[in-house]
Design a protein around this motif. Structure first.
Motif, PDB file in Angstrom:
ATOM      1  N   GLY A  33       0.815  -1.211   0.000  1.00  0.00           N
ATOM      2  CA  GLY A  33       0.000   0.000   0.000  1.00  0.00           C
ATOM      3  C   GLY A  33       0.844   1.255   0.000  1.00  0.00           C
ATOM      4  N   LEU A  34       1.938   1.253   0.755  1.00  0.00           N
ATOM      5  CA  LEU A  34       2.843   2.401   0.801  1.00  0.00           C
ATOM      6  C   LEU A  34       3.493   2.649  -0.552  1.00  0.00           C
ATOM      7  CD1 LEU A  34       4.531   4.586   2.258  1.00  0.00           C
ATOM      8  CD2 LEU A  34       6.116   2.750   2.954  1.00  0.00           C
ATOM      9  N   LEU A  35       4.039   1.590  -1.156  1.00  0.00           N
ATOM     10  CA  LEU A  35       4.711   1.751  -2.455  1.00  0.00           C
ATOM     11  C   LEU A  35       3.734   2.183  -3.534  1.00  0.00           C
ATOM     12  CD1 LEU A  35       7.124  -1.344  -2.442  1.00  0.00           C
ATOM     13  CD2 LEU A  35       7.594   1.012  -1.745  1.00  0.00           C
ATOM     14  N   THR A  36       2.539   1.611  -3.517  1.00  0.00           N
ATOM     15  CA  THR A  36       1.529   1.995  -4.511  1.00  0.00           C
ATOM     16  C   THR A  36       1.220   3.487  -4.408  1.00  0.00           C
ATOM     17  OG1 THR A  36       0.535  -0.213  -4.463  1.00  0.00           O
ATOM     18  CG2 THR A  36      -0.829   1.588  -5.307  1.00  0.00           C
ATOM     19  N   TYR A  37       1.094   3.970  -3.177  1.00  0.00           N
ATOM     20  CA  TYR A  37       0.777   5.393  -3.000  1.00  0.00           C
ATOM     21  C   TYR A  37       1.960   6.277  -3.385  1.00  0.00           C
ATOM     22  CZ  TYR A  37      -1.246   9.618  -1.055  1.00  0.00           C
ATOM     23  OH  TYR A  37      -1.758  10.889  -0.914  1.00  0.00           O
ATOM     24  N   LEU A  38       3.174   5.839  -3.056  1.00  0.00           N
ATOM     25  CA  LEU A  38       4.361   6.629  -3.400  1.00  0.00           C
ATOM     26  C   LEU A  38       4.488   6.816  -4.907  1.00  0.00           C
ATOM     27  CD1 LEU A  38       7.103   5.215  -0.990  1.00  0.00           C
ATOM     28  CD2 LEU A  38       5.899   7.400  -0.827  1.00  0.00           C
ATOM     29  N   SER A  46       0.670  13.946   4.574  1.00  0.00           N
ATOM     30  CA  SER A  46       0.060  13.312   5.751  1.00  0.00           C
ATOM     31  C   SER A  46      -0.284  11.852   5.471  1.00  0.00           C
ATOM     32  CB  SER A  46      -1.191  14.085   6.178  1.00  0.00           C
ATOM     33  OG  SER A  46      -2.162  14.073   5.149  1.00  0.00           O
ATOM     34  N   THR A  47      -0.772  11.577   4.255  1.00  0.00           N
ATOM     35  CA  THR A  47      -1.096  10.195   3.894  1.00  0.00           C
ATOM     36  C   THR A  47       0.165   9.349   3.797  1.00  0.00           C
ATOM     37  OG1 THR A  47      -3.015  10.975   2.644  1.00  0.00           O
ATOM     38  CG2 THR A  47      -2.273   8.739   2.204  1.00  0.00           C
ATOM     39  N   ILE A  48       1.228   9.924   3.233  1.00  0.00           N
ATOM     40  CA  ILE A  48       2.504   9.213   3.131  1.00  0.00           C
ATOM     41  C   ILE A  48       3.011   8.841   4.522  1.00  0.00           C
ATOM     42  CG2 ILE A  48       4.947   9.468   2.542  1.00  0.00           C
ATOM     43  CD1 ILE A  48       4.049  11.230   0.174  1.00  0.00           C
ATOM     44  N   ILE A  49       2.968   9.802   5.431  1.00  0.00           N
ATOM     45  CA  ILE A  49       3.457   9.557   6.786  1.00  0.00           C
ATOM     46  C   ILE A  49       2.634   8.468   7.468  1.00  0.00           C
ATOM     47  CG2 ILE A  49       3.687  10.585   9.092  1.00  0.00           C
ATOM     48  CD1 ILE A  49       4.428  13.219   7.644  1.00  0.00           C
ATOM     49  N   ASN A  53       4.118   4.825   8.601  1.00  0.00           N
ATOM     50  CA  ASN A  53       4.067   4.380   9.995  1.00  0.00           C
ATOM     51  C   ASN A  53       3.179   3.156  10.192  1.00  0.00           C
ATOM     52  OD1 ASN A  53       5.874   6.167  11.335  1.00  0.00           O
ATOM     53  ND2 ASN A  53       4.406   7.822  11.088  1.00  0.00           N
ATOM     54  N   ASP A  54       2.168   2.977   9.343  1.00  0.00           N
ATOM     55  CA  ASP A  54       1.375   1.743   9.400  1.00  0.00           C
ATOM     56  C   ASP A  54       2.257   0.540   9.098  1.00  0.00           C
ATOM     57  OD1 ASP A  54      -0.969   3.014  10.071  1.00  0.00           O
ATOM     58  OD2 ASP A  54      -1.741   3.100   8.016  1.00  0.00           O
ATOM     59  N   PHE A  55       3.117   0.691   8.079  1.00  0.00           N
ATOM     60  CA  PHE A  55       4.054  -0.382   7.731  1.00  0.00           C
ATOM     61  C   PHE A  55       5.045  -0.627   8.868  1.00  0.00           C
ATOM     62  CE2 PHE A  55       8.428  -1.017   6.014  1.00  0.00           C
ATOM     63  CZ  PHE A  55       8.328  -2.369   5.761  1.00  0.00           C
ATOM     64  N   VAL A 139       9.888  13.987   7.424  1.00  0.00           N
ATOM     65  CA  VAL A 139      10.250  12.731   6.759  1.00  0.00           C
ATOM     66  C   VAL A 139      11.574  12.191   7.278  1.00  0.00           C
ATOM     67  CG1 VAL A 139      10.964  11.732   4.556  1.00  0.00           C
ATOM     68  CG2 VAL A 139       8.902  13.130   4.677  1.00  0.00           C
ATOM     69  N   MET A 140      12.562  13.061   7.448  1.00  0.00           N
ATOM     70  CA  MET A 140      13.863  12.606   7.932  1.00  0.00           C
ATOM     71  C   MET A 140      13.778  12.043   9.357  1.00  0.00           C
ATOM     72  SD  MET A 140      16.023  12.867   5.490  1.00  0.00           S
ATOM     73  CE  MET A 140      14.668  12.436   4.392  1.00  0.00           C
ATOM     74  N   ALA A 141      12.750  12.476  10.098  1.00  0.00           N
ATOM     75  CA  ALA A 141      12.589  11.999  11.475  1.00  0.00           C
ATOM     76  C   ALA A 141      11.817  10.694  11.565  1.00  0.00           C
ATOM     77  CB  ALA A 141      11.886  13.070  12.313  1.00  0.00           C
ATOM     78  N   LEU A 142      11.292  10.203  10.437  1.00  0.00           N
ATOM     79  CA  LEU A 142      10.554   8.938  10.457  1.00  0.00           C
ATOM     80  C   LEU A 142      11.462   7.803  10.933  1.00  0.00           C
ATOM     81  CD1 LEU A 142       8.542   9.210   7.105  1.00  0.00           C
ATOM     82  CD2 LEU A 142       7.598   9.304   9.431  1.00  0.00           C
ATOM     83  N   PRO A 143      10.927   6.845  11.690  1.00  0.00           N
ATOM     84  CA  PRO A 143      11.773   5.782  12.257  1.00  0.00           C
ATOM     85  C   PRO A 143      12.313   4.839  11.196  1.00  0.00           C
ATOM     86  CG  PRO A 143       9.452   5.305  12.638  1.00  0.00           C
ATOM     87  CD  PRO A 143       9.501   6.689  12.068  1.00  0.00           C
ATOM     88  N   VAL A 144      13.449   4.254  11.503  1.00  0.00           N
ATOM     89  CA  VAL A 144      14.049   3.248  10.620  1.00  0.00           C
ATOM     90  C   VAL A 144      13.793   1.875  11.222  1.00  0.00           C
ATOM     91  CG1 VAL A 144      15.801   4.822   9.767  1.00  0.00           C
ATOM     92  CG2 VAL A 144      16.288   3.409  11.760  1.00  0.00           C
ATOM     93  N   TRP A 145      13.997   0.806  10.422  1.00  0.00           N
ATOM     94  CA  TRP A 145      13.626  -0.525  10.909  1.00  0.00           C
ATOM     95  C   TRP A 145      14.769  -1.532  10.910  1.00  0.00           C
ATOM     96  CZ3 TRP A 145      10.663   1.528   6.692  1.00  0.00           C
ATOM     97  CH2 TRP A 145      11.147   1.225   5.423  1.00  0.00           C
TER      98      TRP A 145
END
Length: 437
Positions: A33-38, A46-49, A53-55, A139-145
């Protein structure tokens, strides 16, 4: 370009064939879903974020691994598909080449997906979609996995995991992957070694046990002759030879259930799995059979504390299973049951006085225990044996206490509490350990 990595990961997800069932996995579904939206034309930050984060939320709560690459490898190992099911029962050379070619392509696709990092997504967003500094900062503050490598307590899983983790071309791992399926089974049978049969909304299913009782045969003191019979029957079963269903009968707290549980930890590496089935679900036995009959693994169906009331007819379902009905019991399944009642039925003086042939009815009920090929009896220990059990447990735990003092306290304990039994001995030693430490 970073965009190409995003596009390639999306194409790789779309290209899955044999492992296409992984698209239903929550983590991969959120990624899709994330890649499709990107890659869509109109995007809102806001939707991207939210999708990102859902992923991330699904991944870190997967109770499996701490890196995305590790998660993908686990998905491969524990998936059930036409290839894994074929590999479980066939030699690799006998598997259809069209299926193997599809798996080769899927493994390369999954490797491409596993290589996708948080930085790839952030760089893509920074290059193509962000116009204000505050968006870049968010975006740069989004968590890494990517945290640390996954390590399992199962050496066989670690071996195949390392093959994938260090390989530059996952398609080269296909034959070793097939060997893994053959040795460990597929799906939940590879992931878990112990199961319970549960029902929700009248639908039964096998549920894997995350942390089964770790008890080993060496932890159990005394009753060596009784356990030898059970172990020998189990080993014969694992070798593919004839084996009997076993009834473990005896006094409470004598280690009947612990003996069965210990078998799982001793022999799971030889393909043994145990399914705990409540007495209330005995009528579901045909469903249990269908769930395991095509597996190359060996299954003990464990029915603990088995007993039926005088007016209870559910015992006929178990009797039919033990005798064999229209749907035959597969050769990879045997039944071990424990009971405090020798004949499994609560006997009363009245029996069934309203029946003309009451003795025949009683004989039918008492014959249920005879349907087990072997009955092993566990009796409460005498005082000397009880003390030997206590001493053995104290020795195994490395506790230091004067022998006479130990004897005195152990005897006081059994008089005050639950009488003489291995369970009482364990409860006493648990208490003693707390006192000594």
């Amino acid at each position: 370009m970073t965009k190409n990595k995003i596009i390639n990961a999306k194409i790789a997800l779309d290209s899955l064939s044999t492992y296409r069932g992984l698209l239903q996995d929550k983590v991969l579904n959120e990624l899709n879903g994330l890649l499709t939206y990107l890659l869509s034309q109109e995007k809102e930050i806001s939707t991207i974020i939210n999708k990102y984060n859902d992923f991330y939320y699904c991944l870190i709560n997967s109770n499996s691994t701490n890196t995305f690459k590790s998660y993908i490898i686990n998905c491969i190992l524990f998936d059930t598909n036409v290839f894994s099911k074929a590999a479980e029962i066939k030699e690799f050379s006998s598997i259809n080449n069209c299926i193997k070619n599809a798996v080769v392509n899927d493994l390369l696709c999954l490797q491409r997906i596993a290589s996708l990092s948080a930085e790839d997504i952030k760089s893509y967003l920074k290059e193509t979609n962000l116009h204000w500094d505050y968006e870049i900062n968010v975006v740069m503050a989004l968590p890494v996995w990517d945290f640390k490598d996954y390590i399992s307590s199962n050496s066989k899983i670690n071996s195949i995991f390392e093959e994938f983790n260090t390989s530059e071309d996952w398609n080269l791992c296909i034959e070793k992957l097939a060997d893994f399926y053959k040795e460990n089974g597929t799906g939940i049978f590879a992931k878990y070694k112990g199961f319970v049969w549960e029902k929700q909304n009248s639908i039964g299913r096998l549920k894997g046990i995350d942390a089964p009782d770790p008890i080993r045969i060496s932890d159990l003191i005394e009753y060596n002759f009784e356990r030898k019979i059970i172990v020998e029957n189990t080993l014969s079963f694992l070798k593919g030879n004839s084996a009997n269903n076993i009834l473990l009968y005896g006094d409470r707290g004598t280690g009947k259930s612990s003996t069965v549980k210990a078998l799982l930890n001793e022999y799971c590496d030889q393909g043994l799995r145990i399914i705990e089935l409540q007495k209330a679900f005995v009528s579901d036995f045909s469903e249990v059979i269908r769930a395991i009959k095509n597996s190359s693994l060996k299954f003990i169906v464990f029915i603990d504390d088995l007993a039926f009331e005088d007016n209870e007819e559910n015992y006929t379902a178990l009797k039919a299973v033990l005798e064999g009905g229209l749907e035959s019991t597969p050769k990879n399944l045997i039944i071990y049951a424990t009971s405090n009642r020798r004949h499994l039925i609560k006997e009363t003086h009245s029996g069934r006085e309203d029946e003309i042939h009451s003795s025949d009815a009683m004989q039918e009920k008492l014959s249920l225990a005879d349907r087990f090929g072997i009955t092993v009896t566990f009796l409460s220990p005498d005082q000397n044996k009880y003390l030997e059990i206590v001493e053995g447990m104290v020795r195994n735990r490395g506790l230091i206490i004067e022998k006479e003092q130990l004897k005195k306290q152990a005897l006081v304990w059994e008089m005050r509490y639950n009488g003489r039994s291995p369970r009482t001995a364990k409860q006493f030693v648990d208490w003693l350990e707390g006192q000594l430490n």
